[in-house]
Write a protein that holds these residues in place. Structure first.
Motif, PDB file in Angstrom:
ATOM      1  N   HIS A 241      55.915  12.969  -0.081  1.00 50.06           N
ATOM      2  CA  HIS A 241      55.355  14.190   0.494  1.00 50.06           C
ATOM      3  C   HIS A 241      56.435  15.007   1.188  1.00 50.06           C
ATOM      4  O   HIS A 241      56.453  16.241   1.103  1.00 50.06           O
ATOM      5  CB  HIS A 241      54.240  13.847   1.483  1.00 50.06           C
ATOM      6  CG  HIS A 241      52.985  13.396   0.829  1.00 50.06           C
ATOM      7  ND1 HIS A 241      51.847  13.051   1.536  1.00 50.06           N
ATOM      8  CD2 HIS A 241      52.675  13.216  -0.485  1.00 50.06           C
ATOM      9  CE1 HIS A 241      50.897  12.687   0.691  1.00 50.06           C
ATOM     10  NE2 HIS A 241      51.386  12.772  -0.543  1.00 50.06           N
ATOM     11  N   ALA A 242      57.342  14.318   1.888  1.00 47.82           N
ATOM     12  CA  ALA A 242      58.418  15.019   2.585  1.00 47.82           C
ATOM     13  C   ALA A 242      59.335  15.726   1.597  1.00 47.82           C
ATOM     14  O   ALA A 242      59.751  16.876   1.820  1.00 47.82           O
ATOM     15  CB  ALA A 242      59.214  14.046   3.449  1.00 47.82           C
TER      16      ALA A 242
ATOM     17  N   PRO B 146      49.393  17.862  -2.203  1.00 44.77           N
ATOM     18  CA  PRO B 146      48.802  16.637  -1.644  1.00 44.77           C
ATOM     19  C   PRO B 146      49.020  16.464  -0.139  1.00 44.77           C
ATOM     20  O   PRO B 146      49.987  16.964   0.437  1.00 44.77           O
ATOM     21  CB  PRO B 146      49.538  15.531  -2.411  1.00 44.77           C
ATOM     22  CG  PRO B 146      50.866  16.136  -2.749  1.00 44.77           C
ATOM     23  CD  PRO B 146      50.574  17.585  -3.031  1.00 44.77           C
ATOM     24  N   GLY B 147      48.102  15.726   0.467  1.00 41.16           N
ATOM     25  CA  GLY B 147      48.250  15.255   1.841  1.00 41.16           C
ATOM     26  C   GLY B 147      48.625  16.321   2.849  1.00 41.16           C
ATOM     27  O   GLY B 147      48.000  17.385   2.919  1.00 41.16           O
ATOM     28  N   ASP B 148      49.660  16.000   3.639  1.00 42.33           N
ATOM     29  CA  ASP B 148      50.071  16.903   4.701  1.00 42.33           C
ATOM     30  C   ASP B 148      51.193  17.845   4.269  1.00 42.33           C
ATOM     31  O   ASP B 148      51.855  18.449   5.108  1.00 42.33           O
ATOM     32  CB  ASP B 148      50.503  16.120   5.949  1.00 42.33           C
ATOM     33  CG  ASP B 148      51.489  14.999   5.623  1.00 42.33           C
ATOM     34  OD1 ASP B 148      52.016  14.977   4.489  1.00 42.33           O
ATOM     35  OD2 ASP B 148      51.731  14.151   6.506  1.00 42.33           O
ATOM     36  N   VAL B 149      51.398  18.007   2.970  1.00 43.67           N
ATOM     37  CA  VAL B 149      52.419  18.930   2.472  1.00 43.67           C
ATOM     38  C   VAL B 149      52.137  20.361   2.926  1.00 43.67           C
ATOM     39  O   VAL B 149      53.043  21.045   3.433  1.00 43.67           O
ATOM     40  CB  VAL B 149      52.545  18.843   0.933  1.00 43.67           C
ATOM     41  CG1 VAL B 149      53.424  19.982   0.399  1.00 43.67           C
ATOM     42  CG2 VAL B 149      53.130  17.503   0.535  1.00 43.67           C
ATOM     43  N   PRO B 150      50.893  20.871   2.781  1.00 45.11           N
ATOM     44  CA  PRO B 150      50.649  22.248   3.248  1.00 45.11           C
ATOM     45  C   PRO B 150      50.966  22.434   4.724  1.00 45.11           C
ATOM     46  O   PRO B 150      51.626  23.415   5.105  1.00 45.11           O
ATOM     47  CB  PRO B 150      49.154  22.451   2.957  1.00 45.11           C
ATOM     48  CG  PRO B 150      48.864  21.532   1.822  1.00 45.11           C
ATOM     49  CD  PRO B 150      49.707  20.323   2.094  1.00 45.11           C
ATOM     50  N   ALA B 151      50.499  21.511   5.557  1.00 45.01           N
ATOM     51  CA  ALA B 151      50.755  21.629   6.994  1.00 45.01           C
ATOM     52  C   ALA B 151      52.252  21.625   7.286  1.00 45.01           C
ATOM     53  O   ALA B 151      52.739  22.349   8.161  1.00 45.01           O
ATOM     54  CB  ALA B 151      50.072  20.490   7.743  1.00 45.01           C
ATOM     55  N   ALA B 152      53.009  20.832   6.540  1.00 44.86           N
ATOM     56  CA  ALA B 152      54.456  20.725   6.777  1.00 44.86           C
ATOM     57  C   ALA B 152      55.174  22.042   6.526  1.00 44.86           C
ATOM     58  O   ALA B 152      56.207  22.324   7.155  1.00 44.86           O
ATOM     59  CB  ALA B 152      55.049  19.630   5.902  1.00 44.86           C
ATOM     60  N   LEU B 153      54.659  22.869   5.621  1.00 47.47           N
ATOM     61  CA  LEU B 153      55.316  24.140   5.329  1.00 47.47           C
ATOM     62  C   LEU B 153      55.272  25.077   6.525  1.00 47.47           C
ATOM     63  O   LEU B 153      56.174  25.898   6.716  1.00 47.47           O
ATOM     64  CB  LEU B 153      54.664  24.807   4.106  1.00 47.47           C
ATOM     65  CG  LEU B 153      54.700  23.988   2.814  1.00 47.47           C
ATOM     66  CD1 LEU B 153      54.238  24.828   1.635  1.00 47.47           C
ATOM     67  CD2 LEU B 153      56.097  23.428   2.540  1.00 47.47           C
ATOM     68  N   ASN B 154      54.236  24.955   7.325  1.00 46.38           N
ATOM     69  CA  ASN B 154      54.159  25.736   8.565  1.00 46.38           C
ATOM     70  C   ASN B 154      54.926  25.041   9.682  1.00 46.38           C
ATOM     71  O   ASN B 154      55.633  25.680  10.468  1.00 46.38           O
ATOM     72  CB  ASN B 154      52.698  25.925   8.974  1.00 46.38           C
ATOM     73  CG  ASN B 154      52.558  26.721  10.260  1.00 46.38           C
ATOM     74  OD1 ASN B 154      53.349  27.614  10.541  1.00 46.38           O
ATOM     75  ND2 ASN B 154      51.546  26.399  11.041  1.00 46.38           N
TER      76      ASN B 154
ATOM     77  N   LEU C 135      53.869  13.698  10.360  1.00 42.70           N
ATOM     78  CA  LEU C 135      55.187  13.095  10.140  1.00 42.70           C
ATOM     79  C   LEU C 135      55.958  13.839   9.058  1.00 42.70           C
ATOM     80  O   LEU C 135      57.183  13.988   9.145  1.00 42.70           O
ATOM     81  CB  LEU C 135      55.033  11.623   9.754  1.00 42.70           C
ATOM     82  CG  LEU C 135      54.601  10.680  10.876  1.00 42.70           C
ATOM     83  CD1 LEU C 135      54.431   9.261  10.345  1.00 42.70           C
ATOM     84  CD2 LEU C 135      55.609  10.698  12.023  1.00 42.70           C
ATOM     85  N   THR C 136      55.253  14.331   8.050  1.00 43.54           N
ATOM     86  CA  THR C 136      55.927  15.110   7.008  1.00 43.54           C
ATOM     87  C   THR C 136      56.489  16.396   7.595  1.00 43.54           C
ATOM     88  O   THR C 136      57.629  16.783   7.302  1.00 43.54           O
ATOM     89  CB  THR C 136      54.947  15.428   5.859  1.00 43.54           C
ATOM     90  OG1 THR C 136      54.511  14.203   5.277  1.00 43.54           O
ATOM     91  CG2 THR C 136      55.617  16.277   4.793  1.00 43.54           C
ATOM     92  N   GLY C 137      55.697  17.051   8.427  1.00 39.43           N
ATOM     93  CA  GLY C 137      56.173  18.268   9.078  1.00 39.43           C
ATOM     94  C   GLY C 137      57.366  17.998   9.970  1.00 39.43           C
ATOM     95  O   GLY C 137      58.331  18.773   9.998  1.00 39.43           O
ATOM     96  N   ALA C 138      57.339  16.879  10.699  1.00 35.57           N
ATOM     97  CA  ALA C 138      58.465  16.523  11.567  1.00 35.57           C
ATOM     98  C   ALA C 138      59.712  16.263  10.736  1.00 35.57           C
ATOM     99  O   ALA C 138      60.824  16.701  11.096  1.00 35.57           O
ATOM    100  CB  ALA C 138      58.112  15.295  12.402  1.00 35.57           C
ATOM    101  N   ALA C 139      59.557  15.572   9.621  1.00 36.09           N
ATOM    102  CA  ALA C 139      60.706  15.257   8.766  1.00 36.09           C
ATOM    103  C   ALA C 139      61.334  16.526   8.207  1.00 36.09           C
ATOM    104  O   ALA C 139      62.561  16.683   8.208  1.00 36.09           O
ATOM    105  CB  ALA C 139      60.269  14.335   7.622  1.00 36.09           C
ATOM    106  N   VAL C 140      60.506  17.453   7.727  1.00 30.75           N
ATOM    107  CA  VAL C 140      61.042  18.695   7.155  1.00 30.75           C
ATOM    108  C   VAL C 140      61.666  19.568   8.250  1.00 30.75           C
ATOM    109  O   VAL C 140      62.725  20.172   8.048  1.00 30.75           O
ATOM    110  CB  VAL C 140      59.928  19.468   6.416  1.00 30.75           C
ATOM    111  CG1 VAL C 140      60.461  20.799   5.892  1.00 30.75           C
ATOM    112  CG2 VAL C 140      59.381  18.640   5.259  1.00 30.75           C
TER     113      VAL C 140
END
Length: 681
Positions: free
Chosen positions: A380-381, A418-426, A442-447
């Motif tokens: 996802h990240a 998938p998953g938290d990918v959309p949220a991570a873009l913001n 966690l995906t958002g934090a990683a990106v």
């Protein structure tokens, strides 16, 4: 000393709304500074500002300066007269400078002295200069002229009121001759308003439909907008800057509720809010769940006989703007979010560092590495990283730059990412400022961390270091963002492998020699100010920095532990002991303690205490319980003090001396497993 109230009001054409508060404060501060410099005592000072006026009212201003003495010292008396008592040229010259005869000069001291009595000036004579100086110093980036006049100001001036008590202060400033006539509301009362005395000012203008007090207007707008929103079963979005700007646009605020068509609500509400707030200065309404309502509130500058016409006019104005946002949103959906990467292959991130698409590729790889380390989803990240910059090429972000990340979030949802990918873009842009929200996923934090690390390494790698006044790539904010995410979200991520991976990805595009250490130090240097703001002494930060932790979270845990240790009664003695140990050992390497060489009871006791402490702190170290380690080590104070009191460290026998040094090295090593507490002194 008699006093009078003083009022100055400068009338102008409409002042820049975003600058009104700043201009008003600077005008008031300048007058207060001028009065102080002139030695004029006064009472309370009031600052007023409206779209067409800046005003200051000073209560109980002294009518004149106090009389004062001015002393001038001349040459020594011995040099002022010869052996026969006749004045020398030095004495005569001093008298000429003072403008008096020599007989008026005091010669009773070691030097000639002339004391002059200076009568205080009338305040009315000083005020024009004080006001003029304050106006000249206003923070106006670009001044303008009007007509054939040579005077310059931020906007053309129209009138000037200057009253000291009931008397007009005679002067001309910025082409306006002072009087007692202000002007009322441009539409409701477009005629002069006579001000008889300063204390009449607010009410005289209020009767002419002008609320001159900025704070009063602001509070009135906020109150009425809140009231109207509640009647619509909603809550108004009232950013402080928007409230200030609206208060700077109106003299007589009249909030009105307006509507727009519900079909516009299919557009991301952030875009609708942006266009209504930024372009039209409207207050948007949301429901209890934060969802936008098809309502907004405009603040008119008059009481209309037919408010429905004002409402209709604003609804007509906003409709095409919302239609534009809707068009951009629908236009972007004609292709997948990922396809916008093709456009980014031709958009330069930085001349030496390649395109924005290449940056997304690097961020994708780094984000996957970070996600693995912090317990997130690497796939996802990586996906969020490759999509992270796509929305920069969309029509929506092209029109509304503040939608970057937000537009990506909505488009990723529409594309069923998938998953938290959309949220991570913001979340990749979080935190967006000091104290702002952090990524929730966690995906958002990683990106977010990957993006910031990539920028830091790249910009440092081409030698574009931030200076005191310039930081065009916001590297300080990026470093602070990395620290906040890793520390506040309690994510264990060493920086060295991450920085090395970022350097490796850039390859020959960056100057790799010394780059890792440079960026590593830059990031951790940002922590010093963070801890100072939290009330933690610099010595605590330095004690931890001395042992070079690689993980920001680990660094913070050590700092909190040392801060707690400082509160213990044993801390001061143990810090001093560690400082003494450091001085004794210098840079000497640790050695093995030979128990057979321990002769003195005190050194045997310290050895036993250290052996037990090593066993006790081992599980604490494994759990990163640094507070527990230092609390346990605080128990070493008594055997350490006894050792230094009873044992000759630098014994004549080299073997015994080396053994005692090894014993102290064990002590130092235990504390250095957390921090160098010798720096706490």
């Amino acid at each position: 000393m008699s006093t009078q109230d003083f009022l100055v009001e400068l009338g102008t054409e409409e002042l820049p709304p975003k600058a009104l508060k700043t201009l008003a404060k600077a005008f008031t501060d300048g007058i207060v500074a001028g009065l102080k410099a002139a030695g004029l005592p006064h009472g309370k000072v009031h600052s007023y500002a409206a779209p067409r006026r800046l005003a200051v009212l000073v209560e109980q201003l002294a009518e004149r300066q106090a009389d004062r003495e001015q002393a001038m010292d001349g040459p020594p008396v011995q040099a002022a007269f010869d052996a026969n008592g006749n004045p020398t040229q030095a004495a005569l010259g001093f008298a000429r400078r003072c403008g008096v005869e020599l007989d008026a000069i005091d010669r009773s001291g070691a030097k000639l002295r002339f004391v002059q009595q200076i009568a205080g000036q009338a305040t009315a004579e000083l005020l024009p200069g004080i006001v003029e100086q304050s106006l000249d110093k206003l923070p106006i980036p670009k001044r303008m002229r009007w007509g054939a006049r040579r005077e310059e100001f931020v906007r053309p001036t129209q009138w000037l009121v200057m009253l000291l008590g009931e008397q007009v202060v005679d002067c001309t400033l910025l082409a306006q001759t002072a009087g007692r006539e202000s002007m009322g509301h441009r539409f409701h009362h477009n005629q002069p308003v006579s001000i008889q005395r300063p204390t009449d000012y607010l009410e005289a203008l209020r009767s002419a439909k002008v609320l001159a007090d900025f704070d009063e207007r602001r509070e009135l707008i906020a109150s009425k907008v809140t009231e109207l929103a509640a009647k619509e079963n909603g809550k108004a979005i009232m950013p402080a800057d928007l409230l200030d700007e609206v208060a700077s646009l109106v003299e007589w605020p009249v909030p009105l509720v307006c509507s727009f068509e519900e079909h516009f609500l299919q557009v991301p509400q952030e875009a609708l809010i942006a266009t209504m707030q930024d372009d039209q200065r409207y207050f948007c309404l949301v429901d209890g769940e934060g969802k936008l309502l098809p309502r907004f509130i405009t603040v008119a500058n008059l009481e209309s006989k037919d408010p429905a016409q004002v409402v209709s006019g604003n609804e007509k104005v906003v409709r095409p703007r919302l239609s534009d946002a809707e068009f951009f949103y629908l236009q972007d959906q004609k292709q997948s979010l990922e396809s916008f990467n093709e456009l980014l292959k031709n958009v330069v991130f930085q001349a030496e560092l390649g395109t924005v698409y290449e940056k997304a590729e690097r961020v994708s790889a780094l984000a996957a590495q970070i996600a693995t380390q912090i317990g997130g989803n690497a796939e996802h990240a990586a996906r969020a990283g490759i999509l992270s910059k796509c929305d920069l090429a969309t029509a929506m972000v092209g029109e509304y730059p503040e939608m970057q990340g937000i537009a990506g979030y909505y488009y990723a949802q529409l594309n069923n990412e998938p998953g938290d990918v959309p949220a991570a873009l913001n979340e990749q842009y979080m935190p967006r400022g000091a104290g702002a929200e952090l990524p929730a996923t966690l995906t958002g934090a990683a990106v977010a961390v990957a993006d910031k690390i990539d920028t830091l390494v790249g910009i440092f790698g081409v030698g574009m270091l931030p200076t005191g006044s310039r930081d065009p790539y916001a590297l300080r904010r990026a470093a602070l963002g990395v620290l906040r995410i890793l520390i506040e979200k309690e994510l264990e991520q060493p920086l060295t492998p991450l920085l090395q991976a970022a350097i490796d990805q850039y390859g020959s595009r960056v100057k790799a020699d010394g780059l890792l250490a440079q960026v590593h130090d830059f990031i951790f240097d940002r922590l010093r100010a963070r801890y100072e703001d939290a009330g933690i002494e610099v010595s605590v930060y330095q004690a931890v920095r001395a042992v070079h932790p690689d993980s920001p979270l680990d660094f913070d845990q050590r700092v909190q532990a040392v801060q707690h240790f400082r509160s213990l009664s044993e801390a001061e003695a143990l810090a001093a002991a560690n400082k003494r140990v450091s001085n004794v050992l210098g840079d000497a390497e640790d050695g093995q303690v030979q128990e057979s060489l321990l002769a003195e009871p005190a050194e045997k006791a310290l050895f036993a205490a250290l052996q037990q402490a090593q066993q006790d702190v081992a599980p604490l170290a494994a759990a990163h319980d640094y507070t527990g380690i230092l609390t346990r080590l605080a128990q070493l104070q008594q055997p350490v003090d006894a050792f230094f009191d009873d044992v000759m460290v630098n014994a004549e026998d080299s073997a015994i001396r080396a053994n005692r040094h090894a014993l102290l090295a064990q002590l130092r090593g235990l504390f250095l497993s957390v921090a160098d507490i010798s720096l706490l002194g």
